[in-house]
Design an enzyme around this catalytic site. Structure first.
Site, mmCIF file in Angstrom:
data_model
loop_
_atom_site.group_PDB
_atom_site.id
_atom_site.type_symbol
_atom_site.label_atom_id
_atom_site.label_comp_id
_atom_site.label_asym_id
_atom_site.label_seq_id
_atom_site.Cartn_x
_atom_site.Cartn_y
_atom_site.Cartn_z
ATOM 1 N N TYR A 95 -1.108 -7.137 -0.413
ATOM 2 C CA TYR A 95 -2.490 -7.379 -0.869
ATOM 3 C C TYR A 95 -3.302 -6.102 -0.855
ATOM 4 C CZ TYR A 95 -1.149 -12.114 -1.055
ATOM 5 O OH TYR A 95 -0.490 -13.238 -1.410
ATOM 6 N N TRP A 154 13.462 0.245 1.526
ATOM 7 C CA TRP A 154 12.122 0.633 1.984
ATOM 8 C C TRP A 154 11.660 -0.264 3.128
ATOM 9 C CZ3 TRP A 154 7.134 -1.443 2.191
ATOM 10 C CH2 TRP A 154 6.972 -2.715 1.640
ATOM 11 N N ARG A 171 20.232 -7.714 -5.511
ATOM 12 C CA ARG A 171 19.507 -6.448 -5.626
ATOM 13 C C ARG A 171 20.211 -5.390 -4.774
ATOM 14 N NH1 ARG A 171 14.180 -7.380 -1.794
ATOM 15 N NH2 ARG A 171 13.733 -5.261 -2.441
ATOM 16 N N SER A 202 -2.859 8.714 7.900
ATOM 17 C CA SER A 202 -3.668 8.990 6.716
ATOM 18 C C SER A 202 -4.366 7.729 6.216
ATOM 19 C CB SER A 202 -2.770 9.569 5.630
ATOM 20 O OG SER A 202 -3.385 9.473 4.377
ATOM 21 N N SER A 203 -3.594 6.627 6.119
ATOM 22 C CA SER A 203 -4.187 5.392 5.600
ATOM 23 C C SER A 203 -5.273 4.863 6.516
ATOM 24 C CB SER A 203 -3.130 4.300 5.472
ATOM 25 O OG SER A 203 -2.194 4.653 4.515
ATOM 26 N N THR A 234 -6.225 -17.118 -5.788
ATOM 27 C CA THR A 234 -5.762 -16.265 -6.880
ATOM 28 C C THR A 234 -6.045 -16.946 -8.216
ATOM 29 O OG1 THR A 234 -4.002 -15.629 -5.381
ATOM 30 C CG2 THR A 234 -3.847 -14.816 -7.619
ATOM 31 N N LYS A 258 -9.514 -16.434 -9.281
ATOM 32 C CA LYS A 258 -9.747 -15.121 -9.884
ATOM 33 C C LYS A 258 -9.330 -15.103 -11.355
ATOM 34 C CE LYS A 258 -9.802 -12.115 -6.036
ATOM 35 N NZ LYS A 258 -10.909 -11.345 -6.583
ATOM 36 N N GLU A 261 0.180 -5.770 3.412
ATOM 37 C CA GLU A 261 0.378 -4.557 2.608
ATOM 38 C C GLU A 261 0.423 -4.862 1.108
ATOM 39 O OE1 GLU A 261 0.513 -1.352 3.079
ATOM 40 O OE2 GLU A 261 1.429 -0.731 1.192
ATOM 41 N N ASP A 266 -22.159 10.903 -0.198
ATOM 42 C CA ASP A 266 -20.740 11.258 -0.088
ATOM 43 C C ASP A 266 -20.097 10.151 0.731
ATOM 44 O OD1 ASP A 266 -18.195 12.728 0.589
ATOM 45 O OD2 ASP A 266 -19.276 14.349 -0.401
ATOM 46 N N HIS A 297 12.734 5.552 -3.561
ATOM 47 C CA HIS A 297 11.934 5.072 -4.690
ATOM 48 C C HIS A 297 10.864 4.094 -4.192
ATOM 49 C CE1 HIS A 297 10.784 3.136 -8.473
ATOM 50 N NE2 HIS A 297 11.144 1.979 -7.954
ATOM 51 N N HIS A 307 3.271 -8.088 4.617
ATOM 52 C CA HIS A 307 2.623 -8.979 3.676
ATOM 53 C C HIS A 307 1.183 -8.603 3.380
ATOM 54 C CE1 HIS A 307 2.928 -11.784 0.618
ATOM 55 N NE2 HIS A 307 1.699 -12.122 0.902
ATOM 56 N N SER A 366 -12.023 -6.552 -12.465
ATOM 57 C CA SER A 366 -13.291 -7.291 -12.467
ATOM 58 C C SER A 366 -14.459 -6.418 -12.888
ATOM 59 C CB SER A 366 -13.590 -7.871 -11.080
ATOM 60 O OG SER A 366 -12.530 -8.677 -10.651
ATOM 61 N N HIS A 406 7.499 -15.784 4.787
ATOM 62 C CA HIS A 406 8.089 -16.248 3.531
ATOM 63 C C HIS A 406 9.068 -15.220 2.959
ATOM 64 C CE1 HIS A 406 4.336 -14.542 1.300
ATOM 65 N NE2 HIS A 406 5.266 -13.638 1.368
ATOM 66 N N HIS A 407 9.094 -14.027 3.571
ATOM 67 C CA HIS A 407 10.110 -13.051 3.180
ATOM 68 C C HIS A 407 11.428 -13.309 3.904
ATOM 69 C CE1 HIS A 407 7.208 -10.317 1.176
ATOM 70 N NE2 HIS A 407 6.369 -10.855 2.031
#
Lengths: 294, 534
Positions: free
Chosen positions: B266, B150, B459, B178-179, B337, B340, B264, B114, B85, B262, B277, B311-312
């Protein structure tokens, strides 16, 4: 002037090469996954054949795709702006490669400065050392792992030093080839480019020799010899793969030079290959310092 | 070259392209395409299929958690469900959806013919279905799908992993390729193909956020490739990167993984900022408040994202200095943030607001994303994180930023540009049903998770203590309702493609940007000649 550039931006028609490439990557991925899974269970499977088929398909795809691009380029469909797109694309690709190596260098530095000393009881880890592996001595290179595997250190003199000299020289010859191109000195290009390729091939040959030496009874430096062997083989191995790729690029460029391609103003592939070559050279220098010398 | 010559050459070129447009029909059009709009469409459909797939897995998870005890699935299969998931939603749903937006909109927004490298663009899409095919096929293997979460922490993914780990590793490699190719294409397109006169500070903010996101991708996807490679060699080739007995360290896995992981997160939220925006000014009929500060805020979030990864990992026993450093750096991100959120609210302040569906999703984004941001701030504090770590509070936090953040912005953007893509207006009534059903159910789904986490529910477990039963029941009901509500969106999109009220070139009177200057639906080739930017 600026407007004109935009009007000529070449947008290619549909192409079947990308989907061929996608299938090829798929074959390599499932083939390799199947191969390593079977290797672990000591079963035989079709994985290896799928990988070979996938690599064959990749070569076919690259040949066809690059032929298209080269033909478009030679027939003057590309503009200065298109050239910029290729150059920027290549630069960012090399940057992504830098980050790939950064992950492995990160692992090396982390092991050397943090995890190995901690296992020996440094910092606030006195109990780790005392309780888990009281006999363990934290030194780098890690000749004896906490688990008790023993190995020997690969020295920096001898083959690694020779290889460093070879690769540094090849960067210089690549640069001379580039200068010859700028002066449209065709013979000079062939000479210096040929020399660069030879140096690259000799480097790879010595690298194989070094691995054979590492895996010999005398040295017993294996992938499984703890973190020293892991970082040593993955860093030098991925570097070797990149040298191989770079050499293939240079050979393709060399063939194109013989066919009369490239001029001082239109030589993207030439420059891309030479950037890539300088990049593998820089990686080697960092690798030589941190994996072998220090 | 005279003007006349340019004009003739241009029309030659156009008719040339015209020829190609009609040559390919049916499936070959989609397999061989080099057109940014076709590829954008492919990305968007693929991501929606993945959203439904990942959503189906989540439905099974919520069904199992509906009441305490084991009813539906085995614990090991439950772990496979949570793992796949997560992987599908991150790499299959959210990221490709944003790449789809980039493909469709970037060339039109900057006046480019293009994407810069159209064939590579096709390649970066078509390897994705194969990657997810490999990942999903592992459900049908003897060993089952990956079951280590994951984040594939070592040694769960190495010493204790099941037989499909190699398939997982190579699938992630392909997703990474790909990315990276997609990101290189975005960067090069923006740097090199802007219409004359469109300076960097004149680009729409949407373009800016994708630009910065693409840099993040190029920088961190290779690190992910590196770390999965180490997992592969540790599992199958006997290396010791994450094995203390060999001198490695399982915590090192977490450092390398989160150095990717991390930035990722963002990667999954900066494009959302860009979409919101764009939409808020359009329906407030005002310019975006503080454009330049938005650009700088986005850049500083991106830069800071490289120095906050640990921080994880506050509970891994890092040195105190590390914990403090990562805590303060993380809290620093609240500043840009906050800029924003302030700017979005200031844009709406005294605007003449209307509440079309894109605007509704955008306003919900601002409020609900801010909730997710605040719970992030709570998690950033080392001492309190010791209580929250690995509880449902974390699950609530990242689903608020990813579902009501990223996914809501994707819906907002989809409704906003559907008229441009299809040439028809979507059904307003149905889209409002989609919004209100989603809004209510998503909060029922995720808000009680905060309480569950604070009360100590961990979790990634298939069963839980009895005192969590009531909240979990409501969460599951919210989950099923949210899942069903997304089918409304499918209906809206299909109806919109098949027909409906004809859309004007610019259906939103407050909208700005080059994409509204071409017809709806946008012609197959736009801006073969660059537009003039004042």
């Amino acid at each position: 002037m600026a407007t004109k550039e935009y009007e000529n931006y070449y947008v290619p028609a549909q192409s079947h090469w990308p989907i061929v490439g996608a299938v090829a990557l798929f074959l390599i991925a499932i083939g390799a996954a199947n191969f390593v899974s079977n290797m672990n269970n000591e079963e035989s499977g079709v994985g290896g054949y799928l990988v070979i088929a996938g690599i064959g398909l990749v070569v076919y795809m690259l040949y066809g795709w690059f032929s298209n691009v080269i033909n478009e380029s030679m027939s003057g469909k590309y503009s200065h702006q298109m050239d910029n797109s290729f150059r920027q694309g290549m630069s960012w690709f090399i940057f992504s490669e830098v980050m790939f190596f950064a992950a492995f260098f990160g692992a090396l530095f982390y092991a050397r400065t943090l995890s190995v000393p901690w296992l020996g009881g440094a910092g606030n880890n006195e109990m780790t050392g005392a309780v888990l592996w009281p006999e363990f001595k934290a030194v780098w290179p890690l000749i004896t792992t906490p688990g008790g595997t023993e190995t020997t250190q690969m020295g920096w003199y001898g083959l690694p030093l020779i290889n460093t000299v070879l690769l540094l020289t090849s960067s210089i010859t690549a640069h001379f080839a580039h200068s010859a191109l700028a002066k449209d000195n065709r013979e000079g290009i062939k000479l210096w480019l040929g020399l660069t390729i030879v140096l690259g091939v000799v480097f790879l040959f010595f690298q194989v020799q070094e691995y054979a030496h590492g895996y010999s009874e005398e040295m017993q430096l294996y992938l499984t010899s703890g973190i020293y062997g892991s970082t040593f083989y993955l860093l030098t191995g991925f570097h070797g793969m990149h040298v191989t790729l770079g050499t293939i690029m240079l050979i393709v460029v060399f063939i194109r030079v013989w066919k009369g391609h490239f001029s001082s103003t239109n030589a993207f592939a030439f420059e891309a290959a030479s950037w890539y070559w300088h990049f593998v050279d820089v990686v080697w220098v960092i690798l030589f310092v941190f994996v072998y010398v220090i | 070259m005279t003007t006349e010559n340019i004009a003739t050459e241009q029309s030659d070129h156009d008719s040339h392209d015209e020829h190609h447009d009609h040559k390919m029909t049916g499936v070959k059009r989609w397999l061989y395409t080099t057109n940014h709009k076709d590829i954008g469409t492919l990305y968007l459909w693929f991501s929606f299929i993945m959203l439904l797939t990942g959503g189906a897995l989540a439905m099974v998870i919520r069904a199992e958690l509906f009441q305490p005890g084991l009813q539906i699935v085995e614990p090991d299969f439950f772990n496979q469900l949570t793992t796949v998931h997560g992987l599908i939603m991150v790499f299959g749903a959210i990221m490709p959806a944003f790449t789809g937006f980039a493909n469709w909109m970037l060339p039109m927004m900057i006046g480019a013919p293009d994407m810069a490298l159209p064939r590579m663009n096709n390649w970066s899409f078509w390897i994705l279905p194969f990657a997810f095919g490999i990942l999903l096929s592992s459900f049908f293997m003897e060993s089952g799908a990956p079951n280590f979460g994951w984040t594939f922490y070592a040694p769960l993914s190495t010493t204790f992993s099941n037989g499909s780990t190699a398939f997982f590793v190579f699938a992630v490699h392909i997703m990474g390729i790909s990315s990276i190719m997609g990101a290189i294409n975005i960067v090069v397109t923006i740097m090199n193909l802007r219409a004359p006169g469109m300076t960097y500070m004149k680009m729409p903010l949407f373009v800016w956020t994708f630009f910065i996101t693409a840099y993040l991708l190029i920088a961190v996807m290779p690190v992910l490739a590196g770390v999965v490679t180490m997992v592969l060699t540790d599992t199958y080739f006997g290396t010791s990167f994450f094995d203390a007995a060999g001198g490695g360290d399982p915590v090192m896995f977490q450092h390398i993984f989160w150095f990717f992981g991390h930035p990722e997160v963002y990667i999954m939220i900066l494009p959302a900022f860009g979409i919101v925006s764009t939409i808020i000014p359009a329906f407030s009929r005002k310019k975006l408040f503080g454009y330049a500060s938005m650009v700088y805020a986005t850049s500083s979030i991106a830069l800071l994202s490289f120095i906050v990864w640990a921080h994880h990992m506050f509970t891994t026993g890092m040195p105190l200095f590390g914990e403090l450093f990562f805590m303060y750096c993380t809290m620093l991100i609240a500043v840009p943030t906050g800029v924003k959120v302030f700017n979005w609210v200031a844009t709406m302040w005294r605007g003449s607001l209307t509440f079309e569906t894109p605007m509704l999703f955008s306003i919900a984004f601002v409020i609900l994303f801010t909730i997710g941001g605040f719970s992030g701030l709570m998690l950033a504090m080392t001492p309190v994180d010791f209580q929250y770590h690995d509880t449902y509070f974390v699950v609530a936090h990242f689903h608020y930023v990813l579902v009501t953040g990223s996914l809501f912005s994707i819906y907002a953007g989809a409704y906003y540009w559907l008229p441009k893509w299809t040439g028809h207006m979507y059904s307003d009534a149905l889209s409002k049903w989609h919004f209100w059903c989603s809004l209510i159910s998503v909060n029922l789904l995720f808000f009680p998770m905060h309480f569950l986490g604070l009360a100590g529910m961990p979790r990634r477990i298939p069963d839980y203590a009895l005192q969590f039963a009531d909240f979990n029941k409501w969460v599951s009901i919210g989950g099923f309702a949210f899942g069903l509500s997304q089918l409304i969106f499918l209906v809206v999109v299909i109806k919109c493609i098949r027909g409906g009220e004809k859309a004007a070139a610019k259906p939103w009177d407050g909208a700005e940007g080059l994409e509204w200057e071409v017809a709806s639906p946008a012609p197959y080739h736009t801006f073969s000649t660059p537009p003039k930017i004042d």
